[in-house]
Design a protein around this motif. Sequence first.
Motif, mmCIF file in Angstrom:
data_model
loop_
_atom_site.group_PDB
_atom_site.id
_atom_site.type_symbol
_atom_site.label_atom_id
_atom_site.label_comp_id
_atom_site.label_asym_id
_atom_site.label_seq_id
_atom_site.Cartn_x
_atom_site.Cartn_y
_atom_site.Cartn_z
ATOM 1 N N UNK A 178 0.828 -72.739 -36.299
ATOM 2 C CA UNK A 178 0.921 -71.550 -35.527
ATOM 3 C C UNK A 178 1.775 -71.546 -34.709
ATOM 4 N N UNK A 179 2.508 -70.275 -34.264
ATOM 5 C CA UNK A 179 3.742 -70.531 -33.527
ATOM 6 C C UNK A 179 3.974 -69.329 -32.803
ATOM 7 N N UNK A 180 4.517 -69.032 -31.704
ATOM 8 C CA UNK A 180 4.666 -67.729 -30.814
ATOM 9 C C UNK A 180 6.125 -67.543 -31.505
ATOM 10 N N UNK A 181 6.452 -66.414 -31.623
ATOM 11 C CA UNK A 181 7.635 -65.882 -32.204
ATOM 12 C C UNK A 181 8.821 -66.327 -31.093
ATOM 13 N N UNK A 182 9.924 -66.876 -31.889
ATOM 14 C CA UNK A 182 11.005 -67.613 -31.213
ATOM 15 C C UNK A 182 11.034 -68.701 -30.567
ATOM 16 N N UNK A 183 9.620 -69.720 -31.129
ATOM 17 C CA UNK A 183 9.370 -70.703 -30.594
ATOM 18 C C UNK A 183 10.104 -71.997 -31.552
ATOM 19 N N UNK A 240 13.862 -66.009 -26.253
ATOM 20 C CA UNK A 240 14.414 -64.880 -26.490
ATOM 21 C C UNK A 240 16.133 -65.197 -26.606
ATOM 22 N N UNK A 241 16.431 -66.272 -26.123
ATOM 23 C CA UNK A 241 17.796 -66.800 -26.622
ATOM 24 C C UNK A 241 17.571 -67.221 -28.402
ATOM 25 N N UNK A 242 16.693 -67.679 -28.707
ATOM 26 C CA UNK A 242 16.487 -68.159 -30.201
ATOM 27 C C UNK A 242 16.347 -66.914 -30.948
ATOM 28 N N UNK A 243 15.652 -65.851 -30.565
ATOM 29 C CA UNK A 243 15.201 -64.626 -31.464
ATOM 30 C C UNK A 243 16.734 -63.920 -31.624
ATOM 31 N N UNK A 244 17.543 -63.849 -30.370
ATOM 32 C CA UNK A 244 18.881 -63.095 -30.607
ATOM 33 C C UNK A 244 19.770 -64.004 -31.565
ATOM 34 N N UNK A 245 19.782 -65.214 -31.502
ATOM 35 C CA UNK A 245 20.776 -66.245 -32.275
ATOM 36 C C UNK A 245 20.286 -66.261 -33.510
ATOM 37 N N UNK A 246 19.031 -66.591 -33.844
ATOM 38 C CA UNK A 246 18.517 -66.819 -35.258
ATOM 39 C C UNK A 246 17.979 -65.615 -36.006
ATOM 40 N N UNK A 247 17.505 -64.713 -35.343
ATOM 41 C CA UNK A 247 16.877 -63.436 -36.038
ATOM 42 C C UNK A 247 17.749 -62.181 -35.949
ATOM 43 N N UNK A 248 18.846 -62.244 -35.196
ATOM 44 C CA UNK A 248 19.687 -61.200 -35.199
ATOM 45 C C UNK A 248 19.240 -59.789 -34.165
ATOM 46 N N UNK A 249 18.245 -60.338 -33.250
ATOM 47 C CA UNK A 249 17.601 -59.316 -32.510
ATOM 48 C C UNK A 249 18.591 -58.987 -31.360
ATOM 49 N N UNK A 250 18.910 -57.752 -30.819
ATOM 50 C CA UNK A 250 19.676 -57.517 -29.618
ATOM 51 C C UNK A 250 18.973 -58.089 -28.286
ATOM 52 N N UNK A 251 19.706 -58.508 -27.305
ATOM 53 C CA UNK A 251 19.057 -59.042 -26.093
ATOM 54 C C UNK A 251 18.105 -57.969 -25.475
ATOM 55 N N UNK A 252 18.301 -56.633 -25.495
ATOM 56 C CA UNK A 252 17.672 -55.854 -24.744
ATOM 57 C C UNK A 252 16.361 -55.394 -25.566
ATOM 58 N N UNK A 253 16.317 -55.788 -26.662
ATOM 59 C CA UNK A 253 15.046 -55.199 -27.375
ATOM 60 C C UNK A 253 14.134 -56.586 -27.385
ATOM 61 N N UNK A 254 14.515 -57.758 -27.178
ATOM 62 C CA UNK A 254 13.949 -59.227 -27.545
ATOM 63 C C UNK A 254 12.643 -59.413 -26.757
ATOM 64 N N UNK A 255 12.425 -59.055 -25.699
ATOM 65 C CA UNK A 255 11.147 -59.148 -25.089
ATOM 66 C C UNK A 255 10.011 -58.398 -25.522
ATOM 67 N N UNK A 256 10.455 -57.012 -25.955
ATOM 68 C CA UNK A 256 9.507 -56.382 -26.423
ATOM 69 C C UNK A 256 8.925 -56.577 -27.812
ATOM 70 N N UNK A 257 10.017 -56.981 -28.568
ATOM 71 C CA UNK A 257 9.916 -57.555 -30.165
ATOM 72 C C UNK A 257 8.897 -58.724 -30.048
ATOM 73 N N UNK A 258 9.209 -59.579 -29.111
ATOM 74 C CA UNK A 258 8.527 -60.829 -29.062
ATOM 75 C C UNK A 258 6.914 -60.594 -28.481
ATOM 76 N N UNK A 259 6.902 -59.820 -27.613
ATOM 77 C CA UNK A 259 5.549 -59.127 -27.097
ATOM 78 C C UNK A 259 4.748 -58.826 -28.288
#
Lengths: 196, 196
Positions: free
Chosen positions: B8-13, B128-147
């Motif tokens: 099981x894992x947190x998104x971006x971990x 956050x850095x991981x989801x932007x690099x590997x999932x193509x998420x833009x930095x300003x959206x990252x925290x909300x998407x992760x949450x």
Amino acid sequence: MSKIITISREYGSGGKYIGELVAQKLGIPFYDKEIMEKIAEETGFVNEFIERLAEYAPSKSIFAYAFVGRNQAGESMEDYIHNVQRKIILELAEKGDCVFVGRSADYILQGKHETLNVFIHGDTAAKKERVCRFHGVIPSDAEKIMRDIDKKRSVNYRYYTGETWGEAKNYTLTLNSTKIGVENCADIIAQLYNNM
Amino acid sequence: MSKIITISREYGSGGKYIGELVAQKLGIPFYDKEIMEKIAEETGFVNEFIERLAEYAPSKSIFAYAFVGRNQAGESMEDYIHNVQRKIILELAEKGDCVFVGRSADYILQGKHETLNVFIHGDTAAKKERVCRFHGVIPSDAEKIMRDIDKKRSVNYRYYTGETWGEAKNYTLTLNSTKIGVENCADIIAQLYNNM
């Protein structure tokens, strides 16, 4: 900055023993509640603190504070003891790499040293067997004692840190000592310390 | 009985990547959501299941169920999909040792196979850095998407298992991938699997 291992643990999970094993393997000091209390006595820190309190209320003994439940600084006796321990933990951490068991050391040292924060838990039957074998608890009392002690640890952790005891995100790693085995737990922790 | 690793894992971990590394190291299959969906399609299981449902309501298509939100068995579409996945997970586990990522596989396989249940989490900045690099998420959206994604995972876990997602006691071990590093996480998991 010291490299510090903190171990939080469920009662009966073998967390304290794992801490001792890790300290032995790494050749670094191991501090638990009893040792910290002894150091407090030897350094006279507790006495000095009591004296400082006494300045503000020369007619009252420490026992009077215990009766009213608060000292002259408005602290409960629990807060007073917690603050003494906090200072001792910070002082011991300054001396160098070491292992702490319990006392919310993970929270106290956060951001001040390089910490490896561990939480040890286990399956109920195995913990029960352990507290009967090593803590002299009789089987019929074991589950209630385990529940009460863990509840107290959980409430204290929440009170002093604002965080949830046993929630994965508060620890570098958490381990089920029943499934993994105490020796393996100690090996994993020592290995991670060496990678720090 | 198979030896099964559930992650099981947190998104971006990096939990999914850790699962892939572990499976590679151990030479055992790795199953995530996409693979399970593909197998479901290939085996025709999903279609059969839909047909069975259709027997009870020949005039209604699957899209009609989706619109009303419940099928003729009284299941929500979420429950329907969950039950399909549950059956697939149990079938794949029967085939032999493997790694599952997500899907409450830890709960589904409990007591049926020898499981090593892992939870991977991490520090917010690193995730956050991981989801932007590997999932193509833009930095300003990252925290909300992760949450949002973690909230959904947490709610699903509670709904289907009655347990708390990310609570240490539900896992054999939990690891902070930011502090430990994804490679070290994979090594620890593979090592524990070999000790099982």
